[in-house]
Scaffold this motif. Sequence first.
Motif, PDB file in Angstrom:
ATOM      1  N   GLU A 130      24.023 -50.194 -22.173  1.00 20.00           N
ATOM      2  CA  GLU A 130      25.460 -50.525 -22.203  1.00 20.00           C
ATOM      3  C   GLU A 130      25.722 -51.825 -21.435  1.00 20.00           C
ATOM      4  N   HIS A 161      31.648 -47.819 -20.802  1.00 22.94           N
ATOM      5  CA  HIS A 161      30.634 -46.770 -20.907  1.00 22.94           C
ATOM      6  C   HIS A 161      29.702 -46.802 -19.701  1.00 22.94           C
ATOM      7  N   GLU A 209      31.331 -45.329 -30.040  1.00 23.75           N
ATOM      8  CA  GLU A 209      30.231 -46.022 -30.726  1.00 23.75           C
ATOM      9  C   GLU A 209      30.356 -45.862 -32.242  1.00 23.75           C
ATOM     10  N   ASP A 256      31.775 -51.215 -24.008  1.00 24.10           N
ATOM     11  CA  ASP A 256      30.432 -50.981 -23.462  1.00 24.10           C
ATOM     12  C   ASP A 256      30.441 -51.044 -21.940  1.00 24.10           C
ATOM     13  N   ILE A 274      31.678 -41.252 -25.309  1.00 23.11           N
ATOM     14  CA  ILE A 274      31.068 -42.551 -25.634  1.00 23.11           C
ATOM     15  C   ILE A 274      30.694 -42.586 -27.115  1.00 23.11           C
TER      16      ILE A 274
HETATM   17 FE   LIG Z   1      28.661 -48.479 -25.630  1.00 14.36          FE
END
Ligand SMILES: [Fe+2]
Length: 219
Positions: free
Chosen positions: A47, A81, A174, A78, A170
């Motif tokens: 990430e 995350h 994604e 990201d 997450i």
């Molecule tokens: Fe991610």
Amino acid sequence: MAEETDHGSGAVEPGDTSKRVGAEVIRERGVDPEELREKLIDAIGAEFTTYYYYTNLRMHLAGEEDYKEITEDARLEDRAHFELVVPRVYELEGSLPNDIRDFADRASCPDAEVPTPMDDDGGFDTSDLDVADILEVLLEAERCAIRTWSEICDLTREADPRTYDMAQRILNEEMDHEAWFIELLSKERDDEINPAGHFARGEPGDAPYTKNNPFNDSA
Ligand SMILES: [Fe+2]
Ligand SMILES: [Fe+2]
């Protein structure tokens, strides 16, 4: 004498701060918390490095403001995350590598480099840089993330609801990201309409699943 209850005592002695019930309950349910947290470090390594690489990929989508906007959403998410899972690593008695090179090297996804040759001075040769090639790098990075967090979901579904909750949040984002880049790449490379079914986030990098309980506005 203290009243006996079902959960008043367990594998960790009262007052023992060298062990964590939060880790032992995972072990009791069949998952090795040390192995899990090392996988989490690999996953957030991806990430974090992807956040870096997307910065560069986004910049090279020069003149494609709509592509840049979507890439920025994915980039900031990201980072979200990474931020979401870092505390979990420490709860499971792990730590971030002290050397960022070690962290990058153990990332669970390949480097999402700008798809163009470097010149001898280490600069980019942007003369034959192709927008579709950049979108393909972005798409494949999202697919790696989906595979990574799906594996974490599988590992934790029965044994570790806290990590599972993070991983599935997450994973939701994604999957949004993959759909975005399928739409953009289909149109750019193949002139095909392949709708994501989404629009850009309300605010850049909103992260509707992973930032609904932030420590403060900085994350
Ligand atoms: Fe991610
Ligand atoms: Fe992503």
